[in-house]
Scaffold this motif. Structure first.
Motif, PDB file in Angstrom:
ATOM      1  N   LEU A   1       0.785  -1.230   0.000  1.00  0.00           N
ATOM      2  CA  LEU A   1       0.000   0.000   0.000  1.00  0.00           C
ATOM      3  C   LEU A   1       0.822   1.287   0.000  1.00  0.00           C
ATOM      4  O   LEU A   1       0.245   2.373  -0.068  1.00  0.00           O
ATOM      5  N   SER A   2       2.129   1.163   0.076  1.00  0.00           N
ATOM      6  CA  SER A   2       2.956   2.366  -0.032  1.00  0.00           C
ATOM      7  C   SER A   2       3.225   2.725  -1.492  1.00  0.00           C
ATOM      8  O   SER A   2       3.857   3.742  -1.778  1.00  0.00           O
ATOM      9  N   THR A   3       2.749   1.904  -2.430  1.00  0.00           N
ATOM     10  CA  THR A   3       3.011   2.137  -3.845  1.00  0.00           C
ATOM     11  C   THR A   3       1.781   2.703  -4.550  1.00  0.00           C
ATOM     12  O   THR A   3       0.681   2.709  -4.009  1.00  0.00           O
ATOM     13  N   GLN A   4       1.987   3.106  -5.791  1.00  0.00           N
ATOM     14  CA  GLN A   4       0.898   3.642  -6.609  1.00  0.00           C
ATOM     15  C   GLN A   4       0.157   2.563  -7.372  1.00  0.00           C
ATOM     16  O   GLN A   4      -0.824   2.845  -8.065  1.00  0.00           O
ATOM     17  N   TRP A   5       0.592   1.302  -7.251  1.00  0.00           N
ATOM     18  CA  TRP A   5       0.022   0.244  -8.090  1.00  0.00           C
ATOM     19  C   TRP A   5      -1.105  -0.543  -7.424  1.00  0.00           C
ATOM     20  O   TRP A   5      -1.878  -1.206  -8.105  1.00  0.00           O
ATOM     21  N   THR A   6      -1.216  -0.491  -6.110  1.00  0.00           N
ATOM     22  CA  THR A   6      -2.048  -1.459  -5.397  1.00  0.00           C
ATOM     23  C   THR A   6      -3.514  -1.406  -5.813  1.00  0.00           C
ATOM     24  O   THR A   6      -4.130  -2.445  -6.085  1.00  0.00           O
ATOM     25  N   TYR A   7      -4.113  -0.236  -5.842  1.00  0.00           N
ATOM     26  CA  TYR A   7      -5.555  -0.174  -6.089  1.00  0.00           C
ATOM     27  C   TYR A   7      -5.887  -0.675  -7.485  1.00  0.00           C
ATOM     28  O   TYR A   7      -6.894  -1.352  -7.700  1.00  0.00           O
ATOM     29  N   ARG A   8      -5.016  -0.378  -8.480  1.00  0.00           N
ATOM     30  CA  ARG A   8      -5.258  -0.877  -9.824  1.00  0.00           C
ATOM     31  C   ARG A   8      -5.044  -2.380  -9.886  1.00  0.00           C
ATOM     32  O   ARG A   8      -5.745  -3.082 -10.630  1.00  0.00           O
ATOM     33  N   ASP A   9      -4.070  -2.907  -9.128  1.00  0.00           N
ATOM     34  CA  ASP A   9      -3.887  -4.360  -9.058  1.00  0.00           C
ATOM     35  C   ASP A   9      -5.185  -5.038  -8.643  1.00  0.00           C
ATOM     36  O   ASP A   9      -5.646  -5.995  -9.282  1.00  0.00           O
ATOM     37  N   VAL A  10      -5.764  -4.552  -7.543  1.00  0.00           N
ATOM     38  CA  VAL A  10      -6.968  -5.181  -6.995  1.00  0.00           C
ATOM     39  C   VAL A  10      -8.123  -5.065  -7.977  1.00  0.00           C
ATOM     40  O   VAL A  10      -8.816  -6.055  -8.284  1.00  0.00           O
ATOM     41  N   ILE A  11      -8.351  -3.874  -8.498  1.00  0.00           N
ATOM     42  CA  ILE A  11      -9.501  -3.643  -9.381  1.00  0.00           C
ATOM     43  C   ILE A  11      -9.382  -4.479 -10.649  1.00  0.00           C
ATOM     44  O   ILE A  11     -10.325  -5.184 -11.047  1.00  0.00           O
ATOM     45  N   GLU A  12      -8.240  -4.436 -11.311  1.00  0.00           N
ATOM     46  CA  GLU A  12      -8.112  -5.126 -12.596  1.00  0.00           C
ATOM     47  C   GLU A  12      -8.141  -6.642 -12.440  1.00  0.00           C
ATOM     48  O   GLU A  12      -8.758  -7.345 -13.255  1.00  0.00           O
ATOM     49  N   VAL A  13      -7.495  -7.149 -11.401  1.00  0.00           N
ATOM     50  CA  VAL A  13      -7.467  -8.596 -11.218  1.00  0.00           C
ATOM     51  C   VAL A  13      -8.844  -9.129 -10.826  1.00  0.00           C
ATOM     52  O   VAL A  13      -9.327 -10.125 -11.380  1.00  0.00           O
ATOM     53  N   VAL A  14      -9.505  -8.472  -9.888  1.00  0.00           N
ATOM     54  CA  VAL A  14     -10.794  -8.986  -9.410  1.00  0.00           C
ATOM     55  C   VAL A  14     -11.889  -8.760 -10.449  1.00  0.00           C
ATOM     56  O   VAL A  14     -12.731  -9.644 -10.675  1.00  0.00           O
ATOM     57  N   GLU A  15     -11.908  -7.600 -11.094  1.00  0.00           N
ATOM     58  CA  GLU A  15     -12.897  -7.396 -12.152  1.00  0.00           C
ATOM     59  C   GLU A  15     -12.650  -8.327 -13.324  1.00  0.00           C
ATOM     60  O   GLU A  15     -13.585  -8.801 -13.976  1.00  0.00           O
ATOM     61  N   GLY A  16     -11.382  -8.631 -13.604  1.00  0.00           N
ATOM     62  CA  GLY A  16     -11.058  -9.445 -14.762  1.00  0.00           C
ATOM     63  C   GLY A  16     -11.168 -10.936 -14.531  1.00  0.00           C
ATOM     64  O   GLY A  16     -11.458 -11.702 -15.457  1.00  0.00           O
ATOM     65  N   ALA A  17     -10.926 -11.385 -13.280  1.00  0.00           N
ATOM     66  CA  ALA A  17     -10.882 -12.834 -13.038  1.00  0.00           C
ATOM     67  C   ALA A  17     -11.299 -13.193 -11.624  1.00  0.00           C
ATOM     68  O   ALA A  17     -10.849 -14.199 -11.083  1.00  0.00           O
ATOM     69  N   GLY A  18     -12.170 -12.396 -11.019  1.00  0.00           N
ATOM     70  CA  GLY A  18     -12.556 -12.631  -9.636  1.00  0.00           C
ATOM     71  C   GLY A  18     -13.178 -13.982  -9.384  1.00  0.00           C
ATOM     72  O   GLY A  18     -12.980 -14.582  -8.323  1.00  0.00           O
ATOM     73  N   GLU A  19     -13.917 -14.512 -10.357  1.00  0.00           N
ATOM     74  CA  GLU A  19     -14.575 -15.807 -10.174  1.00  0.00           C
ATOM     75  C   GLU A  19     -13.590 -16.968 -10.212  1.00  0.00           C
ATOM     76  O   GLU A  19     -13.931 -18.100  -9.866  1.00  0.00           O
TER      77      GLU A  19
END
Length: 315
Positions: free
Chosen positions: A72-90
């Motif tokens: 969470l100290s980086t700029q990438w975390t929120y996009r990691d979560v959103i793209e991975v879960v929206e793309g392959a959450g199931e």
């Protein structure tokens, strides 16, 4: 939730499609597709796409599927979560959050996951969290971290960053620091994580052993945490998978004995209504049952099949 088998937790760089494909055929209990330390900054965005494609198109049968996002100290975390879960959450079992130092970090991930799940028609709470303890501050707060979310499934020891955070005088991850000649420099750390995990009914996972060609060293270090009660350990190379699965599985003899204890205790307490009896040369009671439950749970999760059966005494 039934205990997942996590004897071997294989790290796979999300930026390497060849490794992502190869990992699907390895007998690791868990595979975590990494977006953090093993991925260069300029490769982060491409790695997300690789990971989503691998989850959606790959065959991960029998494996716990995890993605490690950036901390969470980086700029990438929120996009990691959103793209991975929206793309392959199931197709995802858990997200791993590295460098956790405060329970609010876990709560942040829980909240974001809930929002994404609701927006995309996924089961709310269906994706678990693994929290990595990698610093002195994280260890001091580990009890609160362990209780920060109902999604939490594991606490994971991250030795390299942890060793750096406390200024440990060694460059060999997982080995005793030079000059430390009595006891085990990691004993307190491992036990602290283990106590927090068990307090909150979580699994405890040991971190990597970087000398990937030294299988004897891997077995020795893995045996230390397995003896304490840890549920598994990271593997960085296919050659370490078999060693981890072996070290963190009960022996066939112990598994059979544990199943016999459960059967015998159930018989004597329900049929003969006795609370403490002899099974062979050993007295068994309620405490014995609790210990046997631990061994049988790990054995069943590892796929062991019993080779003995309890026979009630003749009337």
């Amino acid at each position: 939730m039934a205990m997942r088998s996590r004897r071997s937790c294989l790290a796979v760089p999300g930026s390497n499609p060849r490794f992502l494909e190869k990992a699907q055929g390895l007998p690791a209990d868990e595979v975590f597709l990494d977006l953090e330390d093993s991925v260069a900054p300029l490769a982060k965005e491409g790695a997300r796409k690789n990971v989503v494609a691998a989850l959606r198109e790959g065959d991960w049968s029998g494996k716990t599927r995890v993605v490690r996002v950036n901390d969470l100290s980086t700029q990438w975390t929120y996009r990691d979560v959103i793209e991975v879960v929206e793309g392959a959450g199931e197709f995802l079992d858990c997200l791993m959050l590295p460098k956790v130092e405060d329970p609010t970090q876990v709560a942040w991930l829980d909240t974001l996951l809930t929002q994404i799940e609701r927006a995309n028609g996924l089961e709310v709470g269906g994706i678990g969290i693994e929290a990595q303890i990698e610093s002195a501050r994280g260890l001091v707060n580990v009890d609160a971290i362990g209780g920060a979310s109902r999604r939490l499934e594991t606490l994971v020891f991250g030795p390299a960053d942890f060793m750096a955070s406390i200024n440990m005088r060694t460059l060999v991850v997982g080995e005793q620091p030079p000059g430390y000649t009595e006891g085990d420099a990691y004993h307190y750390i491992l036990m602290r994580i283990l106590m927090a995990a068990r307090t909150h009914d979580l699994q405890a996972i040991d971190g990597p052993y970087l000398a990937i060609k030294d299988l004897d060293g891997y077995r020795r270090v893995a045996g230390r945490s397995a003896a304490l009660g840890f549920d598994g350990k990271w593997v960085l190379h296919p050659t370490q998978v078999e060693a981890a699965n072996e070290v963190f599985s009960p022996s066939q003899e112990d598994y059979d004995r544990a199943e016999l204890i459960l059967d015998a205790y159930d018989y004597y307490t329900t049929v003969e209504r006795r609370g403490a009896v002899m099974l062979g040369d050993e007295m068994i009671d309620e405490a014995s049952r609790k210990m046997a439950l631990v061994v049988t749970a790990k054995g069943r999760a590892a796929g062991l099949a019993r080779t003995t059966a309890f026979t009630p005494p003749a009337a």
